[in-house]
Design an enzyme around this catalytic site. Sequence first.
Site, PDB file in Angstrom:
ATOM      1  N   GLU A   1       0.842  -1.181   0.000  1.00 17.46           N
ATOM      2  CA  GLU A   1       0.000   0.000   0.000  1.00 17.46           C
ATOM      3  C   GLU A   1       0.890   1.248   0.000  1.00 17.46           C
ATOM      4  O   GLU A   1       1.957   1.263   0.600  1.00 17.46           O
ATOM      5  CB  GLU A   1      -0.876  -0.023   1.259  1.00 17.46           C
ATOM      6  CG  GLU A   1      -1.878   1.095   1.363  1.00 17.46           C
ATOM      7  CD  GLU A   1      -2.670   1.024   2.660  1.00 17.46           C
ATOM      8  OE1 GLU A   1      -3.817   1.480   2.664  1.00 17.46           O
ATOM      9  OE2 GLU A   1      -2.138   0.503   3.674  1.00 17.46           O
TER      10      GLU A   1
ATOM     11  N   LYS B   1     -10.237   0.351  -1.772  1.00 19.26           N
ATOM     12  CA  LYS B   1     -10.327  -0.055  -0.369  1.00 19.26           C
ATOM     13  C   LYS B   1     -11.663   0.372   0.255  1.00 19.26           C
ATOM     14  O   LYS B   1     -12.075   1.530   0.124  1.00 19.26           O
ATOM     15  CB  LYS B   1      -9.157   0.587   0.386  1.00 19.26           C
ATOM     16  CG  LYS B   1      -8.997   0.177   1.835  1.00 19.26           C
ATOM     17  CD  LYS B   1      -7.759   0.879   2.413  1.00 19.26           C
ATOM     18  CE  LYS B   1      -7.501   0.526   3.854  1.00 19.26           C
ATOM     19  NZ  LYS B   1      -6.327   1.261   4.384  1.00 19.26           N
TER      20      LYS B   1
ATOM     21  N   CYS C   1      -4.712  -3.711   3.499  1.00 19.46           N
ATOM     22  CA  CYS C   1      -4.345  -3.298   4.852  1.00 19.46           C
ATOM     23  C   CYS C   1      -5.445  -3.507   5.898  1.00 19.46           C
ATOM     24  O   CYS C   1      -5.676  -4.614   6.355  1.00 19.46           O
ATOM     25  CB  CYS C   1      -3.854  -1.856   4.827  1.00 19.46           C
ATOM     26  SG  CYS C   1      -2.882  -1.396   6.296  1.00 19.46           S
TER      27      CYS C   1
END
Length: 290
Positions: free
Chosen positions: A43, A113, A156
């Site tokens: 990321e 995300k 993440c």
Amino acid sequence: MSSFLAAALQLTSTPDPDANLAAAEEQIELAVRRGAELVGLPENFAFMGDDQRRIELAPELAERCSRFLVTMARRYQVTLLGGGFPVPAGENLTFNRAELVGVEGQLLARYDKIHLFDVDIPDGVPYRESATVKPGSDLPPVVEVPGLCRVGLSICYDVRFPELYRHLAAAGADLLMVPAAFTAYTGKDHWQVLLQSRAIENTAYVIAPAQTGLHYGRRQTHGHALVIDPWGIVLADAGQAPGLAMAPVDTDHGERVRAQMPSLRQDRKSTRLNSSHTVISYAVFCLKKK
């Protein structure tokens, strides 16, 4: 079924995109020279810096990162994941986007995300990702990578939401990719155990590229990019320095583990459905987006 080498890259990205992309290419080349056929970047691989500066750079970075991934995949003949980069989303916001690119430079999958890191932790740094990032509107995809396996995407903070990974497993993922910039404070206690849990629960390989070290101001990340097998065994750990974790992915082994531990088939709350649907246990996400 196949066996191949996968690499999770580890970087210390900064506010300098030129330096970051040069460092990324160096690690991609090293991984491919060692035989990797699937490579993941973490990321924020192209930029880690002030939020407002990221928003200002987003139009340029979005185009540049997509072009970089295509160029690297073609140049090194590797399937490449760009684990998260900013894309303009309007209203002074960006998406945090991952793209998976095939060896001919073709876009295989894209994911914005959905779980944003809004957390107060005792390291003295407040985290409000939603202040400048817009969550994606779609669940992460699973894609068949030609000659390799079925890959499911995430980014993440997603790793703390196990239902998302059951969705990916139910959609057929053999391998889960979790590119991250995990904080040093939470990472020391949570990073490895969360990733091992997602591997064990879903009897899937986990490839977790990572940021490491001090990036700007007080922003510090944990490192320890990992490759984990479907039994939860850590096959490779990049430690704390920039570099890579690389290990074989054997889909036959994955099938054997799923035969020995058939929890996916025995889950009474979810079922394997066709690609136009999601998993019952994760339907709440779809309802929220209506």
